[in-house]
Every structure is written in C-alpha cells, then in structure tokens.
Design an enzyme around this catalytic site. Structure first.
Site, mmCIF file in Angstrom:
data_model
loop_
_atom_site.group_PDB
_atom_site.id
_atom_site.type_symbol
_atom_site.label_atom_id
_atom_site.label_comp_id
_atom_site.label_asym_id
_atom_site.label_seq_id
_atom_site.Cartn_x
_atom_site.Cartn_y
_atom_site.Cartn_z
ATOM 1 N N ASP A 117 -47.254 126.869 45.584
ATOM 2 C CA ASP A 117 -45.854 127.241 45.377
ATOM 3 C C ASP A 117 -44.939 126.094 45.821
ATOM 4 O O ASP A 117 -44.991 125.646 46.965
ATOM 5 C CB ASP A 117 -45.572 128.499 46.205
ATOM 6 C CG ASP A 117 -44.137 128.989 46.108
ATOM 7 O OD1 ASP A 117 -43.344 128.402 45.369
ATOM 8 O OD2 ASP A 117 -43.823 129.984 46.800
ATOM 9 N N ASP A 140 -39.450 128.428 33.936
ATOM 10 C CA ASP A 140 -39.358 129.743 33.292
ATOM 11 C C ASP A 140 -37.918 130.244 33.356
ATOM 12 O O ASP A 140 -37.345 130.354 34.445
ATOM 13 C CB ASP A 140 -40.285 130.729 34.019
ATOM 14 C CG ASP A 140 -40.519 132.006 33.243
ATOM 15 O OD1 ASP A 140 -39.598 132.461 32.538
ATOM 16 O OD2 ASP A 140 -41.625 132.568 33.335
ATOM 17 N N LYS A 144 -34.505 137.899 30.784
ATOM 18 C CA LYS A 144 -33.961 139.249 30.956
ATOM 19 C C LYS A 144 -33.106 139.314 32.219
ATOM 20 O O LYS A 144 -33.478 138.779 33.263
ATOM 21 C CB LYS A 144 -35.100 140.269 31.035
ATOM 22 C CG LYS A 144 -35.879 140.410 29.733
ATOM 23 C CD LYS A 144 -36.969 141.452 29.859
ATOM 24 C CE LYS A 144 -37.736 141.572 28.546
ATOM 25 N NZ LYS A 144 -38.833 142.580 28.642
#
Length: 240
Positions: A117, A140, A144
């Site tokens: 990460d 990304d 939405k």
C-alpha cells in the site's frame, strides 16, 4: 510505557483504502518473475525507513511511481533515465511480475519495486525529502459518488506526497476521468506545499516522457479525454 501510551503512539489504522486486490492470476511467466527476480528488484515492506543509498548502491536523484499497473510507463522512464533511481509501488502482483520481466530483459540497475500500500510506504518507508519526482498515472477514479471517499488523491495523501518530495521536486498526475481531474486539481491546488505549473488552465500537455499505454489507447478508442497535471513542491508558508 503504559498500554494507553502504546496505543497513542501507534500509527492510526486506515479503514478506507483506495484499492481492492483484484482476483486475476499471474501468468506462468509473471509468476516465475515474482519467484526468481524479486530478490533482485523487490523491496520488502517492514515499516522501517529505507536507506536509499544502500538500496541502490549509489547516491542519485530518485523518482517514485505509485500504482504503476503493468509498469509500461515506469519501465520506459527507467530505461530513458539511467542517472535516476526509480521506485515503483503497486499492490497487484501480476503487474509487478510483468514489470520485473521487463526490467530484467532491459538489464536495468536503477529500478526497485515495492508490492504494498503506497500510503504506508510513504508514511513509514520513504525518508522525508528523499524524492525529486513522483508519478501517479490513471489511479482508480472510483466514479460512483458513494465511492469518492476511496479516491487516492485526498488532502491527507497529498501531504504525505509533500513529505517525501524535496522542495523543488515535481508531482505529475494523469487521469481519463474528467470529474476526478477536477477533484485532483481542487485538492492539490489547496495544498500550501504545491504550486500548479499551469495556474491559468490547471492542466498541462501530456509530458512526452509518459508513454501512451495500452490502458490509455483503450480510453482513446472509447472516446475518453485525458487530463495531465503537474505541480512543483514548494516550501509551505508558515501560518501567521
């Protein structure tokens, strides 16, 4: 140290991540690369600051690419700039394997890879001011609305970038999602640690050092635009 002291000094636990681990399997060649080439190029995450001079065996300017995907842009950059030490961070192992294969084929000496990460790498593993350049290409977009909180570019993350980037260094980003492009600009423009290198329009022309990847070509075929941003790391002005 009391139990309460230990809890207060421990790093805060992250509950929202900007990525999910996809279920795709590595090809046989990618898995062999992960098995055989990781000792040569891989850097294990252990929560301790890296000695980058020791890691690369020299002292040189350093760049970082976060979320390199299949590694096309990072591989091209590292090949073109042997004078720079390049670090790639990616959580998806098939992409890591693909990059390792390319690095070995090209005989690169100036590339290292961390499969972890990026937030924790920036928090714990990269020394302050140790980078001259950071690339974040096509993160990304979490398009939405209910997922916008998962977007990588958030105020707290931008300050982590500023912590690792030397004053005068450059942060380059690209996205093919216009709403995310505007979000990036809003968040980073608000940081006292960065100056937009295109203050009038907010966006710059595609840097020639960013190759048009398969991902981007697919976006062009679908009619997607691409927005590039570039920021210079500045010394934050102290509050009055």
């Amino acid at each position: 140290m009391t139990e309460d002291d230990a809890r207060s000094s421990a790093p805060s636990r992250r509950t929202i991540r900007s990525f999910v681990i996809r279920g795709g399997r590595a090809t046989a060649a990618q898995q062999r690369a992960l098995d055989d080439l990781w000792p040569r190029y891989g850097v294990e995450f252990n929560g301790q600051p890296l000695d980058l001079d020791q890691l690369f065996g020299r002292r040189a300017p350093r760049m970082l690419e976060i979320g390199f995907g299949a590694g096309e842009a990072l591989l091209a950059f590292a090949e073109k700039h042997p004078e720079l030490d390049c670090i790639g961070v990616e959580v998806h192992k098939p992409g890591v394997g693909h990059l390792l294969l390319g690095a070995y084929t090209a005989g690169l000496q100036n590339l290292r890879v961390i499969c972890h990460d990026a937030v924790e790498v920036l928090q714990q593993q990269l020394p302050p001011g140790s980078l001259q350049l950071i690339h974040i290409f096509f993160p990304d977009p979490w398009h939405k609305k209910r997922h916008h909180k998962r977007r990588l570019i958030q105020p707290e993350f931008v300050e982590l970038l500023a912590q690792s980037l030397a004053v005068g260094g450059t942060l380059r980003l690209a996205t093919d999602w216009e709403h995310y492009a505007m979000h990036m600009r809003e968040v980073i423009d608000a940081s006292p640690s960065f100056a937009n290198e295109a203050p009038d329009t907010g966006f710059v022309a595609r840097n020639e050092e960013r190759p048009v990847t398969r991902f981007e070509r697919r976006g062009h075929r679908l009619g997607h635009g691409v927005w590039d941003l570039s920021y210079r790391r500045i010394a934050a002005t102290p509050s009055a």
